[in-house]
Design a protein around this motif. Structure first.
Motif, PDB file in Angstrom:
ATOM      1  N   ILE A  48       0.816  -1.220   0.062  1.00  0.00           N
ATOM      2  CA  ILE A  48       0.039  -0.012  -0.098  1.00  0.00           C
ATOM      3  C   ILE A  48       1.020   1.299  -0.047  1.00  0.00           C
ATOM      4  CG2 ILE A  48      -1.681   1.519   1.374  1.00  0.00           C
ATOM      5  CD1 ILE A  48      -2.749  -1.229   2.484  1.00  0.00           C
ATOM      6  N   GLY A  49       0.357   2.462  -0.878  1.00  0.00           N
ATOM      7  CA  GLY A  49       1.086   3.465  -0.854  1.00  0.00           C
ATOM      8  C   GLY A  49      -0.034   4.550  -0.715  1.00  0.00           C
ATOM      9  N   PHE A  50       0.367   5.770  -0.378  1.00  0.00           N
ATOM     10  CA  PHE A  50      -0.506   6.865  -0.081  1.00  0.00           C
ATOM     11  C   PHE A  50      -0.482   8.152  -1.118  1.00  0.00           C
ATOM     12  CE2 PHE A  50      -0.333   4.435   3.773  1.00  0.00           C
ATOM     13  CZ  PHE A  50      -1.529   4.523   4.318  1.00  0.00           C
ATOM     14  N   ALA A  51      -1.481   8.477  -1.384  1.00  0.00           N
ATOM     15  CA  ALA A  51      -1.476   9.784  -2.366  1.00  0.00           C
ATOM     16  C   ALA A  51      -2.427  10.704  -1.793  1.00  0.00           C
ATOM     17  CB  ALA A  51      -1.829   9.303  -3.777  1.00  0.00           C
ATOM     18  N   ASN A  52      -1.836  11.920  -1.536  1.00  0.00           N
ATOM     19  CA  ASN A  52      -2.904  13.040  -0.857  1.00  0.00           C
ATOM     20  C   ASN A  52      -3.583  12.359   0.370  1.00  0.00           C
ATOM     21  OD1 ASN A  52      -2.378  14.851  -2.890  1.00  0.00           O
ATOM     22  ND2 ASN A  52      -3.750  13.935  -4.021  1.00  0.00           N
ATOM     23  N   GLY A  53      -3.086  11.501   1.242  1.00  0.00           N
ATOM     24  CA  GLY A  53      -3.499  10.992   2.432  1.00  0.00           C
ATOM     25  C   GLY A  53      -4.430   9.681   2.276  1.00  0.00           C
ATOM     26  N   TRP A  54      -4.679   9.443   0.984  1.00  0.00           N
ATOM     27  CA  TRP A  54      -5.356   8.097   0.839  1.00  0.00           C
ATOM     28  C   TRP A  54      -4.663   6.983   0.351  1.00  0.00           C
ATOM     29  CZ3 TRP A  54     -10.154   7.946   2.678  1.00  0.00           C
ATOM     30  CH2 TRP A  54     -10.856   9.142   2.936  1.00  0.00           C
ATOM     31  N   PRO A  55      -5.000   5.890   0.772  1.00  0.00           N
ATOM     32  CA  PRO A  55      -4.267   4.889   0.488  1.00  0.00           C
ATOM     33  C   PRO A  55      -4.748   4.173  -0.914  1.00  0.00           C
ATOM     34  CG  PRO A  55      -6.231   3.995   1.772  1.00  0.00           C
ATOM     35  CD  PRO A  55      -5.977   5.657   1.684  1.00  0.00           C
ATOM     36  N   TYR A  56      -3.609   3.395  -1.501  1.00  0.00           N
ATOM     37  CA  TYR A  56      -3.671   2.753  -2.871  1.00  0.00           C
ATOM     38  C   TYR A  56      -2.769   1.567  -2.948  1.00  0.00           C
ATOM     39  CZ  TYR A  56       0.336   5.065  -4.490  1.00  0.00           C
ATOM     40  OH  TYR A  56       1.741   5.621  -4.594  1.00  0.00           O
ATOM     41  N   VAL A  57      -3.402   0.823  -3.670  1.00  0.00           N
ATOM     42  CA  VAL A  57      -2.467  -0.619  -3.780  1.00  0.00           C
ATOM     43  C   VAL A  57      -1.714  -0.477  -4.797  1.00  0.00           C
ATOM     44  CG1 VAL A  57      -2.809  -2.955  -4.565  1.00  0.00           C
ATOM     45  CG2 VAL A  57      -4.443  -2.159  -3.145  1.00  0.00           C
ATOM     46  N   LEU A  58      -0.272  -0.806  -4.417  1.00  0.00           N
ATOM     47  CA  LEU A  58       0.957  -0.683  -5.505  1.00  0.00           C
ATOM     48  C   LEU A  58       0.887  -1.841  -6.300  1.00  0.00           C
ATOM     49  CD1 LEU A  58       3.572   0.781  -2.926  1.00  0.00           C
ATOM     50  CD2 LEU A  58       2.535   1.905  -4.626  1.00  0.00           C
ATOM     51  N   GLU A  59       0.666  -1.820  -7.467  1.00  0.00           N
ATOM     52  CA  GLU A  59       0.354  -3.200  -8.124  1.00  0.00           C
ATOM     53  C   GLU A  59       2.175  -3.546  -8.736  1.00  0.00           C
ATOM     54  OE1 GLU A  59      -2.530  -3.409 -11.198  1.00  0.00           O
ATOM     55  OE2 GLU A  59      -3.815  -2.327  -9.933  1.00  0.00           O
ATOM     56  N   ASP A  60       2.740  -2.599  -8.918  1.00  0.00           N
ATOM     57  CA  ASP A  60       4.133  -3.030  -9.572  1.00  0.00           C
ATOM     58  C   ASP A  60       5.168  -2.078  -8.870  1.00  0.00           C
ATOM     59  OD1 ASP A  60       6.244  -4.118 -10.638  1.00  0.00           O
ATOM     60  OD2 ASP A  60       5.500  -4.077 -12.833  1.00  0.00           O
ATOM     61  N   ILE A  61       5.829  -2.133  -8.104  1.00  0.00           N
ATOM     62  CA  ILE A  61       6.805  -1.214  -7.421  1.00  0.00           C
ATOM     63  C   ILE A  61       7.482  -0.773  -8.249  1.00  0.00           C
ATOM     64  CG2 ILE A  61       8.139  -0.671  -5.661  1.00  0.00           C
ATOM     65  CD1 ILE A  61       6.437  -2.637  -3.815  1.00  0.00           C
ATOM     66  N   GLU A  62       8.309  -1.628  -9.281  1.00  0.00           N
ATOM     67  CA  GLU A  62       9.277  -1.092 -10.119  1.00  0.00           C
ATOM     68  C   GLU A  62       8.853  -0.386 -11.159  1.00  0.00           C
ATOM     69  OE1 GLU A  62       8.502  -4.944  -9.660  1.00  0.00           O
ATOM     70  OE2 GLU A  62      10.208  -4.615  -8.270  1.00  0.00           O
ATOM     71  N   ASP A  63       7.457  -0.113 -11.332  1.00  0.00           N
ATOM     72  CA  ASP A  63       7.157   0.929 -12.295  1.00  0.00           C
ATOM     73  C   ASP A  63       6.858   2.441 -11.887  1.00  0.00           C
ATOM     74  OD1 ASP A  63       7.071  -1.014 -14.383  1.00  0.00           O
ATOM     75  OD2 ASP A  63       4.946  -1.225 -14.023  1.00  0.00           O
ATOM     76  N   ILE A  64       7.067   2.541 -10.473  1.00  0.00           N
ATOM     77  CA  ILE A  64       7.012   3.720  -9.815  1.00  0.00           C
ATOM     78  C   ILE A  64       8.118   4.509  -9.775  1.00  0.00           C
ATOM     79  CG2 ILE A  64       6.356   4.758  -7.584  1.00  0.00           C
ATOM     80  CD1 ILE A  64       4.725   2.409  -6.838  1.00  0.00           C
ATOM     81  N   ASN A  65       8.103   5.840 -10.350  1.00  0.00           N
ATOM     82  CA  ASN A  65       9.096   6.587 -10.239  1.00  0.00           C
ATOM     83  C   ASN A  65       8.901   7.753  -9.368  1.00  0.00           C
ATOM     84  OD1 ASN A  65      10.311   5.508 -12.606  1.00  0.00           O
ATOM     85  ND2 ASN A  65       8.707   6.731 -13.887  1.00  0.00           N
ATOM     86  N   LEU A  66       9.854   7.905  -8.089  1.00  0.00           N
ATOM     87  CA  LEU A  66       9.540   8.831  -7.192  1.00  0.00           C
ATOM     88  C   LEU A  66      10.857   9.745  -7.296  1.00  0.00           C
ATOM     89  CD1 LEU A  66       8.960   6.457  -4.140  1.00  0.00           C
ATOM     90  CD2 LEU A  66       7.400   7.885  -5.322  1.00  0.00           C
TER      91      LEU A  66
END
Length: 66
Positions: A48-66
């Motif tokens: 689970i990650g958070f965006a604007n304080g709300w949770p969302y399911v991380l489907e593929d962590i490798e695709d996330i660019n932080l």
């Protein structure tokens, strides 16, 4: 013992607070959905990650660019 065993799990803490807030706001549908996601997270089935304080399911962590 692992080096991070005494660190609180922010995700679980945040999710529990959201569930409580949603329950107090009488948004039981959302509270139940967040509880279900927390259950899956605690079982290690989702991340689970958070965006604007709300949770969302991380489907593929490798695709996330932080």
């Amino acid at each position: 013992m692992g080096e991070h065993e005494n660190v609180l799990d922010f995700t679980a803490y945040k999710m529990r607070n959201l569930i409580e807030d949603l329950d107090k706001a009488n948004r039981l549908d959302y509270a139940n959905a967040v509880q279900h996601a927390l259950d899956l997270y605690m079982l290690g089935e989702i991340d689970i990650g958070f965006a604007n304080g709300w949770p969302y399911v991380l489907e593929d962590i490798e695709d996330i660019n932080l």
